[in-house]
Design a protein around this motif. Structure first.
Motif, PDB file in Angstrom:
ATOM      1  N   GLN A 220      12.617  21.135 118.201  1.00  0.00           N
ATOM      2  CA  GLN A 220      13.160  20.024 117.421  1.00  0.00           C
ATOM      3  C   GLN A 220      14.546  19.635 117.908  1.00  0.00           C
ATOM      4  OE1 GLN A 220      12.861  21.636 113.469  1.00  0.00           O
ATOM      5  NE2 GLN A 220      10.834  20.750 113.105  1.00  0.00           N
ATOM      6  N   MET A 221      15.355  20.633 118.292  1.00  0.00           N
ATOM      7  CA  MET A 221      16.692  20.316 118.760  1.00  0.00           C
ATOM      8  C   MET A 221      16.665  19.625 120.118  1.00  0.00           C
ATOM      9  SD  MET A 221      19.802  19.966 118.281  1.00  0.00           S
ATOM     10  CE  MET A 221      19.370  20.310 116.583  1.00  0.00           C
ATOM     11  N   VAL A 222      15.734  20.034 120.991  1.00  0.00           N
ATOM     12  CA  VAL A 222      15.587  19.341 122.276  1.00  0.00           C
ATOM     13  C   VAL A 222      15.255  17.873 122.026  1.00  0.00           C
ATOM     14  CG1 VAL A 222      14.160  19.146 124.340  1.00  0.00           C
ATOM     15  CG2 VAL A 222      14.935  21.385 123.587  1.00  0.00           C
ATOM     16  N   HIS A 223      14.350  17.629 121.091  1.00  0.00           N
ATOM     17  CA  HIS A 223      13.980  16.239 120.760  1.00  0.00           C
ATOM     18  C   HIS A 223      15.185  15.461 120.241  1.00  0.00           C
ATOM     19  CE1 HIS A 223      11.898  12.776 119.092  1.00  0.00           C
ATOM     20  NE2 HIS A 223      12.424  13.051 117.910  1.00  0.00           N
ATOM     21  N   GLN A 224      15.948  16.077 119.333  1.00  0.00           N
ATOM     22  CA  GLN A 224      17.085  15.382 118.738  1.00  0.00           C
ATOM     23  C   GLN A 224      18.154  15.045 119.764  1.00  0.00           C
ATOM     24  OE1 GLN A 224      18.394  17.799 115.429  1.00  0.00           O
ATOM     25  NE2 GLN A 224      16.354  17.788 114.498  1.00  0.00           N
ATOM     26  N   GLN A 225      18.297  15.897 120.782  1.00  0.00           N
ATOM     27  CA  GLN A 225      19.331  15.667 121.781  1.00  0.00           C
ATOM     28  C   GLN A 225      18.812  14.934 123.015  1.00  0.00           C
ATOM     29  OE1 GLN A 225      21.640  19.133 122.722  1.00  0.00           O
ATOM     30  NE2 GLN A 225      22.177  19.545 120.600  1.00  0.00           N
ATOM     31  N   SER A 226      17.528  14.575 123.006  1.00  0.00           N
ATOM     32  CA  SER A 226      16.933  13.944 124.184  1.00  0.00           C
ATOM     33  C   SER A 226      17.308  12.470 124.325  1.00  0.00           C
ATOM     34  CB  SER A 226      15.407  14.061 124.122  1.00  0.00           C
ATOM     35  OG  SER A 226      14.888  13.268 123.049  1.00  0.00           O
ATOM     36  N   GLY A 227      17.736  11.862 123.222  1.00  0.00           N
ATOM     37  CA  GLY A 227      18.027  10.432 123.259  1.00  0.00           C
ATOM     38  C   GLY A 227      16.782   9.583 123.082  1.00  0.00           C
ATOM     39  N   ARG A 228      15.623  10.193 122.955  1.00  0.00           N
ATOM     40  CA  ARG A 228      14.385   9.446 122.740  1.00  0.00           C
ATOM     41  C   ARG A 228      14.337   8.948 121.304  1.00  0.00           C
ATOM     42  NH1 ARG A 228      10.871  10.129 126.995  1.00  0.00           N
ATOM     43  NH2 ARG A 228       9.143   9.337 125.748  1.00  0.00           N
ATOM     44  N   GLU A 229      13.963   7.675 121.120  1.00  0.00           N
ATOM     45  CA  GLU A 229      14.027   7.057 119.802  1.00  0.00           C
ATOM     46  C   GLU A 229      12.740   7.219 119.003  1.00  0.00           C
ATOM     47  OE1 GLU A 229      15.149   3.014 120.417  1.00  0.00           O
ATOM     48  OE2 GLU A 229      17.169   3.528 121.152  1.00  0.00           O
ATOM     49  N   GLY A 230      11.665   7.690 119.643  1.00  0.00           N
ATOM     50  CA  GLY A 230      10.398   7.877 118.942  1.00  0.00           C
ATOM     51  C   GLY A 230      10.402   9.119 118.067  1.00  0.00           C
ATOM     52  N   ASP A 231       9.244   9.377 117.438  1.00  0.00           N
ATOM     53  CA  ASP A 231       9.131  10.480 116.486  1.00  0.00           C
ATOM     54  C   ASP A 231       8.797  11.807 117.165  1.00  0.00           C
ATOM     55  OD1 ASP A 231       9.653   8.795 114.348  1.00  0.00           O
ATOM     56  OD2 ASP A 231       7.538   8.264 114.088  1.00  0.00           O
ATOM     57  N   PHE A 232       8.986  12.866 116.405  1.00  0.00           N
ATOM     58  CA  PHE A 232       8.591  14.220 116.805  1.00  0.00           C
ATOM     59  C   PHE A 232       7.249  14.485 116.126  1.00  0.00           C
ATOM     60  CE2 PHE A 232       8.497  18.847 116.209  1.00  0.00           C
ATOM     61  CZ  PHE A 232       8.949  19.312 117.431  1.00  0.00           C
ATOM     62  N   ILE A 233       6.165  14.457 116.889  1.00  0.00           N
ATOM     63  CA  ILE A 233       4.813  14.580 116.347  1.00  0.00           C
ATOM     64  C   ILE A 233       4.226  15.931 116.750  1.00  0.00           C
ATOM     65  CG2 ILE A 233       2.488  13.614 116.318  1.00  0.00           C
ATOM     66  CD1 ILE A 233       4.536  11.804 114.996  1.00  0.00           C
ATOM     67  N   THR A 234       3.674  16.634 115.763  1.00  0.00           N
ATOM     68  CA  THR A 234       3.156  17.984 116.003  1.00  0.00           C
ATOM     69  C   THR A 234       1.634  18.005 116.033  1.00  0.00           C
ATOM     70  OG1 THR A 234       5.080  18.968 114.914  1.00  0.00           O
ATOM     71  CG2 THR A 234       3.113  20.348 115.115  1.00  0.00           C
ATOM     72  N   LEU A 235       1.082  18.710 117.017  1.00  0.00           N
ATOM     73  CA  LEU A 235      -0.353  18.989 117.092  1.00  0.00           C
ATOM     74  C   LEU A 235      -0.537  20.495 117.042  1.00  0.00           C
ATOM     75  CD1 LEU A 235      -3.358  18.384 117.632  1.00  0.00           C
ATOM     76  CD2 LEU A 235      -2.819  18.309 120.070  1.00  0.00           C
ATOM     77  N   HIS A 236      -1.167  20.978 115.980  1.00  0.00           N
ATOM     78  CA  HIS A 236      -1.463  22.408 115.865  1.00  0.00           C
ATOM     79  C   HIS A 236      -2.762  22.678 116.632  1.00  0.00           C
ATOM     80  CE1 HIS A 236       1.714  22.947 112.916  1.00  0.00           C
ATOM     81  NE2 HIS A 236       1.267  21.872 112.293  1.00  0.00           N
ATOM     82  N   CYS A 237      -2.612  23.247 117.804  1.00  0.00           N
ATOM     83  CA  CYS A 237      -3.731  23.312 118.753  1.00  0.00           C
ATOM     84  C   CYS A 237      -4.922  24.127 118.256  1.00  0.00           C
ATOM     85  CB  CYS A 237      -3.235  23.887 120.084  1.00  0.00           C
ATOM     86  SG  CYS A 237      -2.008  22.840 120.893  1.00  0.00           S
TER      87      CYS A 237
END
Length: 502
Positions: free
Chosen positions: A240-257
């Motif tokens: 989640q922190m990588v996503h927040q600091q990535s600069g990407r404006e889209g959502d963080f979507i989870t797939l439970h494999c």
């Protein structure tokens, strides 16, 4: 006070004559500042370029010098003040072990409040430090013009004498090595790793600090990341922190494999067009589309069935996908972050999928391999609940000697239990209820001294094991001097074992 000011002015006029006038004027200024803010003790100190504290002046409640002044300073308080760059007030510090000093550990006498005032640049690593064992009354954040003037005079005197350097502040937990007499300052070495915080993920493990630092360098790229580790080690927090600091404006979507059904896999991942099947009355976006411009988080990739692995490989290789019943290929614009737990013989994860996901790979060790993080994580979770705990030495020993099979989940449950009950003093009964400590091999039936010795012995052994027996590196990991390490090796019978083997 007028007489004090006249004496200070007289001393200021004679500063160039002898250094003892400098010491006297610093002491007088510190006395005035301490009295105005109703403090019991006061210190004027600097962090030098060699990472040592220099205490230029100190005063006890009676006006005498404080013995071993450096050992009476809370480095956590200094760190917080330095990070903020402004004066900080800490109340009820006797209830929070993070503010504990070496002197308090030895005497049991605890201060109730601390105030820290960084001097302004270029003396930004010099501080006036006040504390008291009595309650803070008539607390005022704003300083009077006289008090502001005292701080400015202190800064100018030290700057003129070239005694203080403007260097980055780095507060570390430490052990005072050998006290040495000095006419100008008392010093104590600072050697233990500072904790690193990456969002909600915290650690002071040297190995993890290095790896998390490398991870931070690639957060703004699209490189896929594979995070491995046991349940509860913080894999999703890191993702989640990588996503927040990535600069990407889209959502963080989870797939439970491990939970995806084969008959619905394509629809879940790719989406479908209207009329694709009987109940498809309207089009639907899949997870890849929902995560467009953001991050797709593949949780527990080792549990992914073969059909899902094949679909993911195809997307990773081609960089595009097609909705069910669709006629147009869609470009993939997602950052893939996957996690992998402990593999079992039944897992059949494809090597080529692992290779595709391992643009950057990081492994999070379990807490039993990094006991230095246990109390840090406990403090962090308590802070999130706006709480703090009272942890006795024997309870610290119990916490450090647990194997933590549930890792961070068990610490979280401990915190939730404490907050729910409103009981901020951790007891053996609480640990027995939440952690089931009576089933652990080294637990609560031993006397307090045995528990503390057990924790100390285990930490020394782990440090030596991790450093391949290198005592210098082990000392750095433990935050102690080489002489202290040898004393503790002898105390625990480890020195004889070494000599017998050599």
């Amino acid at each position: 006070m007028n007489e004090d000011l006249l004496e200070i002015l007289n001393l200021l006029s004679r500063l160039g004559d002898h250094k003892r006038y400098r010491t006297q004027v610093l002491g007088k200024l510190l006395t005035l500042f301490k009295s105005g803010l109703s403090a019991e003790r006061a210190f004027l100190l600097t962090l030098t370029e060699s990472q040592e504290y220099q205490v230029w002046c100190s005063q006890s409640s009676g006006g005498a010098l404080v013995t071993n002044a450096a050992g009476n300073i809370s480095h956590h308080a200094l760190l917080m003040a330095s990070k903020s760059g402004s004066a900080k007030t800490f109340e009820n510090t006797h209830q929070d072990r993070r503010f504990r000093t070496l002197a308090e550990e030895e005497s049991g006498n605890k201060v109730r409040w601390i105030r820290v005032f960084p001097l302004r640049a270029p003396m930004s690593t010099t501080f006036v430090y006040l504390d008291s064992r009595f309650a803070l009354e008539d607390h005022k954040e704003e300083l009077t013009p006289l008090e502001e003037g005292i701080l400015e005079l202190l800064r100018l005197i030290l700057q003129e004498e070239d005694l203080s350097l403007s260097i980055p502040f780095s507060a570390r937990q430490h052990e005072v090595v050998e006290d040495t007499e000095s006419t100008t300052a008392e010093t104590c070495n600072l050697t233990v790793e500072d904790p690193v915080q990456f969002g909600s993920f915290v650690t002071r493990s040297p190995r993890l600090i290095s790896e998390v630092g490398e991870l931070g360098k690639i957060t703004v790229t699209d490189i896929p990341i594979l995070i491995s580790g046991e349940s509860g080690t913080g894999k999703e927090l890191l993702a989640q922190m990588v996503h927040q600091q990535s600069g990407r404006e889209g959502d963080f979507i989870t797939l439970h494999c491990g939970t995806i059904n084969e008959s619905l896999a394509e629809v879940e991942l790719f989406g479908h067009e209207k009329g694709a099947f009987t109940d498809a009355v309207e089009e639907r976006s899949g997870l890849l589309e929902l995560a467009s411009g953001g991050t797709l988080f593949l949780d527990a990739i080792e549990e992914a069935p073969a059909f899902l692995q094949a679909m993911l490989l195809r997307v990773l290789q081609a960089g595009r996908y097609r909705r069910v019943a669709g006629e147009v290929d869609r470009e993939v614009d997602v950052r893939i972050i996957a996690t992998m737990g402990t593999k079992t013989p039944g897992d059949q994860i494809r090597d080529d999928l692992i290779y595709r996901l391992s643009g950057f790979r990081i492994h999070l060790p379990p807490l039993r391999e990094r006991p230095e993080d246990v109390l840090l994580i406990l403090d962090h979770l308590l802070e999130a609940e706006k709480s703090s705990a009272v942890i006795s030495p024997e309870i610290q020993a119990l916490l450090l000697t647990q194997t933590w099979p549930g890792n961070g989940w068990q610490i979280r449950h401990l915190v939730q239990h404490m907050v729910a009950k409103g009981d901020m003093e951790i007891s053996e009964e609480t640990l027995a209820t939440v952690l089931d400590v009576e089933k652990a091999p080294r637990t609560s039936k031993a006397p307090v001294g045995d528990l503390l010795g057990m924790a100390e012995r285990e930490l020394i052994l782990r440090a030596l094991e991790e450093t391949g027996g290198n005592k210098t590196e082990a000392c750095q990991k433990l935050g102690i001097s080489r002489r202290t390490l040898y004393r503790r090796l002898e105390k625990h019978g480890l020195l004889q074992e070494e000599n017998g083997e050599s």
